[in-house]
Scaffold this motif. Structure first.
Motif, PDB file in Angstrom:
ATOM      1  N   UNK A  30       0.829  -1.207   0.000  1.00 11.03           N
ATOM      2  CA  UNK A  30       0.000   0.000   0.000  1.00 11.03           C
ATOM      3  C   UNK A  30       0.861   1.253   0.000  1.00 11.03           C
ATOM      4  N   UNK A  31       1.921   1.254   0.785  1.00  8.82           N
ATOM      5  CA  UNK A  31       2.794   2.424   0.872  1.00  8.82           C
ATOM      6  C   UNK A  31       3.523   2.694  -0.439  1.00  8.82           C
ATOM      7  N   UNK A  32       3.882   1.627  -1.148  1.00  6.27           N
ATOM      8  CA  UNK A  32       4.698   1.776  -2.354  1.00  6.27           C
ATOM      9  C   UNK A  32       3.884   1.669  -3.639  1.00  6.27           C
ATOM     10  N   UNK A  33       2.565   1.473  -3.523  1.00  6.12           N
ATOM     11  CA  UNK A  33       1.720   1.241  -4.688  1.00  6.12           C
ATOM     12  C   UNK A  33       2.279   0.062  -5.484  1.00  6.12           C
ATOM     13  N   UNK A  34       2.530  -1.011  -4.776  1.00  4.56           N
ATOM     14  CA  UNK A  34       3.126  -2.204  -5.367  1.00  4.56           C
ATOM     15  C   UNK A  34       2.138  -3.368  -5.336  1.00  4.56           C
ATOM     16  N   UNK A  35       2.458  -4.415  -6.064  1.00  5.01           N
ATOM     17  CA  UNK A  35       1.653  -5.633  -6.089  1.00  5.01           C
ATOM     18  C   UNK A  35       2.203  -6.586  -5.034  1.00  5.01           C
ATOM     19  N   UNK A  36       1.337  -7.034  -4.138  1.00  2.76           N
ATOM     20  CA  UNK A  36       1.747  -7.991  -3.113  1.00  2.76           C
ATOM     21  C   UNK A  36       1.664  -9.394  -3.687  1.00  2.76           C
TER      22      UNK A  36
END
Length: 257
Positions: free
Chosen positions: A16-22
């Protein structure tokens, strides 16, 4: 070197913080929280990769879980699905990665970030009585404001070629460089922090990283990293709780003078 660190984030928060895919797919996201991360542990990393089915699309940041201790892709299998044991490659000298056989393939296109709250290092001093074993005092290095530190790393994918359907094993290593500033008083090496403004160049899977990113930080770039003495509880990897980060008042503030 960096052989122990702490991380209190989980992949969902990080994504969420990095706008990344988990991409960790964990039933319990807080499984990644650890105050005493040691080599061979499963750790969180940040990579930038293209979508497998859409290689022409722009790459995206992805959160992946990997074994800490890089296993080169050419490592032979000791038994089906199990890589042969080699050197514990949990650290890599930043100035050697483009030439060292164990790291040069990863250095080309498999670079990552390893997020952490901070890392531990031990200051070696003389025995109190002048005899006996030297004293090793643990310190915890972290941002003064408690914010996350992202260390430069490399990663690799290992597969047992005799078992094409086996799950691939992803592993990583943390880059180290000469310690600078006050940190050099504790140890002559330190993990290599990667400032956010260099993430695009460092993580780019399509181009090699600029050589200057491997040169190590200037003293002012780590000036906000503080070192504080902590309990010797961290010496035992079985100890793993917030009490490991409690400042050791007995050590006082004179240990770095």
């Amino acid at each position: 070197m960096c052989g122990r660190y702490a991380t209190t984030t989980n992949p969902g928060r990080l994504a969420a913080e990095l706008d990344a895919v988990d991409e960790t797919d964990l039933d319990d996201p807080d499984e990644t929280v650890s105050y005493n991360v040691a080599p061979t542990s499963q750790v969180l990393t940040v990579v930038e990769r293209h979508e497998h089915d859409h290689p022409d699309d722009d790459p995206r940041l992805r959160i992946r879980r990997m074994r800490w201790g890089l296993i080169p892709h050419w490592t032979k299998a000791a038994e089906p699905g199990v890589p042969a044991k080699g050197k514990p490659l949990f650290n890599a000298r930043a100035d050697k990665i483009v030439t060292a056989p164990s790291f040069r393939d990863s250095a080309k296109s498999k670079r990552c970030l390893v997020p952490m709250d901070g890392w531990y290092e031990w200051l070696v001093g003389p025995a109190p009585t002048g005899k006996g074993k030297a004293v090793k005092k643990p310190f915890f290095m972290s941002h003064a404001d408690g914010s996350q530190i992202y260390m430069a790393g490399l990663w690799s994918v290992w597969r047992d070629r005799s078992k094409p359907d086996a799950q691939p094993l992803m592993s990583c290593t943390i880059l180290t460089t000469d310690a600078v500033g006050e940190l050099a008083r504790i140890h002559d090496r330190m993990p290599l922090p990667m400032p956010r403004e260099h993430w695009d160049a460092w993580l780019d899977p399509d181009h090699p990283a600029p050589a200057e990113l491997l040169g190590g930080p200037a003293a002012d770039e780590v000036a906000n990293i503080v070192a504080r003495p902590v309990s010797t509880l961290v010496n035992n990897v079985r100890n793993n709780g917030p009490e490991l980060l409690v400042p050791d008042e007995e050590a006082g503030q004179t240990t770095l003078l």
